[in-house]
Write a protein that holds these residues in place. Structure first.
Motif, PDB file in Angstrom:
ATOM      1  N   ILE A  52       0.834  -1.204   0.000  1.00  0.00           N
ATOM      2  CA  ILE A  52       0.000   0.000   0.000  1.00  0.00           C
ATOM      3  C   ILE A  52       0.864   1.248   0.000  1.00  0.00           C
ATOM      4  O   ILE A  52       0.705   2.132  -0.832  1.00  0.00           O
ATOM      5  N   SER A 112       0.767  -5.533   3.261  1.00  0.00           N
ATOM      6  CA  SER A 112       1.037  -4.224   3.843  1.00  0.00           C
ATOM      7  C   SER A 112       1.290  -4.283   5.341  1.00  0.00           C
ATOM      8  O   SER A 112       0.848  -5.211   6.013  1.00  0.00           O
ATOM      9  N   GLU A 170      -0.001  -1.965   7.025  1.00  0.00           N
ATOM     10  CA  GLU A 170      -1.273  -1.382   7.480  1.00  0.00           C
ATOM     11  C   GLU A 170      -2.212  -2.516   7.854  1.00  0.00           C
ATOM     12  O   GLU A 170      -2.858  -3.110   7.000  1.00  0.00           O
ATOM     13  N   ASP A 212      -8.237  -0.634   7.090  1.00  0.00           N
ATOM     14  CA  ASP A 212      -7.363  -0.716   5.915  1.00  0.00           C
ATOM     15  C   ASP A 212      -7.667  -1.972   5.107  1.00  0.00           C
ATOM     16  O   ASP A 212      -7.752  -1.936   3.882  1.00  0.00           O
ATOM     17  N   ARG A 213      -7.842  -3.080   5.814  1.00  0.00           N
ATOM     18  CA  ARG A 213      -8.133  -4.352   5.154  1.00  0.00           C
ATOM     19  C   ARG A 213      -9.453  -4.256   4.387  1.00  0.00           C
ATOM     20  O   ARG A 213      -9.527  -4.641   3.215  1.00  0.00           O
ATOM     21  N   LYS A 256     -10.948  -1.603   3.275  1.00  0.00           N
ATOM     22  CA  LYS A 256     -10.824  -0.679   2.149  1.00  0.00           C
ATOM     23  C   LYS A 256     -10.155  -1.373   0.954  1.00  0.00           C
ATOM     24  O   LYS A 256     -10.619  -1.254  -0.181  1.00  0.00           O
ATOM     25  N   TYR A 261      -5.675  -9.904   1.470  1.00  0.00           N
ATOM     26  CA  TYR A 261      -4.943  -8.846   2.171  1.00  0.00           C
ATOM     27  C   TYR A 261      -4.083  -9.512   3.239  1.00  0.00           C
ATOM     28  O   TYR A 261      -4.616 -10.095   4.184  1.00  0.00           O
TER      29      TYR A 261
END
Length: 121
Positions: A54, A83, A85, A90-91, A93, A102
């Motif tokens: 990301i 990532s 993140e 975040d996951r 998104k 992810y």
């Protein structure tokens, strides 16, 4: 031989991902140091899977996912985000933009290898 594009700005992490994939012995890898470089590679290389970070300079991974999913040539190409993140937001998104999986760093080689084999079987 199926081809995997890796968009990751960290040379160390890119190398780790490549060696994890190479250990499977059945895939070719193409490397991009950032999202912009990945976008330059895509029209020239037929890839079967895309793995992106990301946090990258130029075009970040979420922008890259969005571009790929809005392009008819790559709509169905499996795409993973790897990532640091790790929040649920975040996951969510990343998955909402169209990523198939992810993974949060640090991940185990087996986690990545299993996902690759699941999507490219």
């Amino acid at each position: 031989m199926k081809k995997i594009l890796i968009a990751e700005d960290s040379p160390t992490m890119r190398s780790l991902i490549v060696s994890t994939i190479d250990a499977l012995g059945e895939y070719e890898t193409v490397e991009a140091a950032n999202g912009f470089e990945a976008l330059r590679i895509l029209p020239r290389e037929k890839v079967d899977l895309i793995i992106t970070d990301i946090n990258m300079p130029d075009i970040n991974g979420l922008e890259l996912v969005s571009f790929i999913r809005n392009n008819d040539n790559y709509k169905e190409t499996p795409l993973f985000i790897i990532s640091t993140e790790g929040s649920e937001r975040d996951r969510e998104k990343g998955l909402a933009l169209g990523a198939n999986a992810y993974l949060v760093k640090p991940f185990t080689p087996v986690e990545l290898q299993s996902l690759i084999q699941e999507y490219l079987a």
